[in-house]
Design an enzyme around this catalytic site. Structure first.
Site, PDB file in Angstrom:
ATOM      1  N   ASP A   3      -3.842   6.946   1.027  1.00  0.00           N
ATOM      2  CA  ASP A   3      -2.476   6.477   1.161  1.00  0.00           C
ATOM      3  C   ASP A   3      -2.400   5.760   2.509  1.00  0.00           C
ATOM      4  OD1 ASP A   3       0.230   7.438  -0.527  1.00  0.00           O
ATOM      5  OD2 ASP A   3       0.641   6.637   1.472  1.00  0.00           O
ATOM      6  N   ASP A  61      -4.639   1.144   3.532  1.00  0.00           N
ATOM      7  CA  ASP A  61      -3.602   0.171   3.170  1.00  0.00           C
ATOM      8  C   ASP A  61      -4.270  -0.847   2.253  1.00  0.00           C
ATOM      9  OD1 ASP A  61      -1.836  -1.982   2.994  1.00  0.00           O
ATOM     10  OD2 ASP A  61      -1.286  -1.939   5.116  1.00  0.00           O
ATOM     11  N   VAL A  62      -3.857  -0.902   1.000  1.00  0.00           N
ATOM     12  CA  VAL A  62      -4.552  -1.745   0.023  1.00  0.00           C
ATOM     13  C   VAL A  62      -4.337  -3.235   0.266  1.00  0.00           C
ATOM     14  CG1 VAL A  62      -4.568   0.027  -1.766  1.00  0.00           C
ATOM     15  CG2 VAL A  62      -2.661  -1.627  -1.662  1.00  0.00           C
ATOM     16  N   ASN A  83      -3.413   3.287  -8.169  1.00  0.00           N
ATOM     17  CA  ASN A  83      -2.023   3.710  -8.332  1.00  0.00           C
ATOM     18  C   ASN A  83      -1.072   3.028  -7.357  1.00  0.00           C
ATOM     19  OD1 ASN A  83       0.092   5.692  -9.314  1.00  0.00           O
ATOM     20  ND2 ASN A  83       0.003   6.250  -7.143  1.00  0.00           N
ATOM     21  N   TYR A 126       8.455  -7.175  -9.162  1.00  0.00           N
ATOM     22  CA  TYR A 126       7.710  -6.002  -9.625  1.00  0.00           C
ATOM     23  C   TYR A 126       7.189  -6.204 -11.046  1.00  0.00           C
ATOM     24  CZ  TYR A 126       6.721  -1.015 -10.367  1.00  0.00           C
ATOM     25  OH  TYR A 126       6.116   0.190 -10.632  1.00  0.00           O
ATOM     26  N   ALA A 134       8.813   8.002 -14.941  1.00  0.00           N
ATOM     27  CA  ALA A 134       8.329   9.330 -14.572  1.00  0.00           C
ATOM     28  C   ALA A 134       9.128   9.784 -13.362  1.00  0.00           C
ATOM     29  CB  ALA A 134       6.839   9.308 -14.262  1.00  0.00           C
TER      30      ALA A 134
END
Length: 267
Positions: free
Chosen positions: A55, A82-83, A109, A175, A208
């Protein structure tokens, strides 16, 4: 409550692990907190795997590592990532392989949302969501495929998409575009990776319920979206994680390039 909506059907009992991932090393991005990533990390551990959680938020990541390590010991490891930063993505996979000797599964994810109408959306808002949600998934996918090839082939990638990549919702253009891109990336990268024995699939959840979602979404919208599900409720994060586990396991050995809808929505 409107008669147009059914009464909620409760979630089933939490399932026991069946060692579906015994001996596997799984990397899960955006696994801190209470959402799908965190639930996936736990389910993978319960299924016998060793899990590297990552994360960008170092404190939350450390808290999640401590929580899981109290139950699963040294089968849990944490690496901050950090992606949106290529060196950190590469460092995540290198660190996971250094810790456990190899990696077998990557769960992409990490994602970022927000609510703003197209006419009010800035370039920065658009680019930030795309960079985390789509390009971040691409960076990690590329690094994982190359790692799998270097290990001699094989390996699995599971991406987290969303039904919003298929269906329109107000103030979600950035998004939705990013998640539709994740679906397309899943399909095309699966074709590229297949000759190396690498399988790539995605889940596409509807809704979810978890604490972070409740924090950034109005109660009214969450209630409406939940009641529109034919079960009359949102999914529990672990219900989505169960499908991710299936796609990560050998039970899905003939599946690649697929996007699996995890929802109970009306057609």
């Amino acid at each position: 409550m409107s008669s147009d909506f059914p009464p909620a059907i409760p979630a089933p009992p939490y399932p026991q692990g069946r060692n579906l991932l015994e001996g596997k090393v799984i990397v899960v991005t955006a696994a801190a907190g209470t959402g799908i990533g965190s639930a996936t990390a736990r389910r993978c551990l319960e299924e016998g795997g060793s899990v590297v959680i990552s994360d960008w938020h170092e404190r939350r990541l450390g808290e999640k590592r401590d929580e899981l390590a109290a139950e699963f010991g040294d089968r849990v490891h944490a690496i901050t990532c950090d992606v949106t930063v290529e060196d950190q993505v590469q460092g995540l996979l290198d660190g996971a392989a250094e810790r456990y000797g190899r990696i077998d599964v990557l769960v992409n994810n990490a994602g970022l949302g927000g609510s703003v109408a197209v006419q009010d959306m800035t370039d920065e808002q658009w680019s930030r969501v795309l960079d985390v949600t789509l390009t971040g998934t691409f960076r990690a996918t590329r690094a994982a495929i190359n790692r799998f090839i270097a290990q001699g082939g094989g390996g699995v990638i599971v991406n987290n998409a969303s039904v919003i990549g298929w269906r329109a919702q107000a103030e979600q253009a950035h998004y939705a575009a990013a998640k539709a891109g994740v679906m397309a990336l899943t399909r095309c990268s699966a074709v590229d990776a297949a000759p190396h024995g690498v399988r790539i699939n995605a889940v596409s959840p509807s809704i979810a319920m978890h604490a972070f979602l409740a924090k950034v979404t109005s109660d009214e919208l969450l209630d409406e979206l939940s009641r529109r599900e034919v079960f009359g409720r949102a999914a529990e994060p672990w219900e989505v994680a169960n499908v991710i586990v299936f796609l990560a396991s050998e039970y899905s050995s003939y599946m690649t390039g697929e996007v699996v809808s995890v929802s109970s929505q009306h057609a």
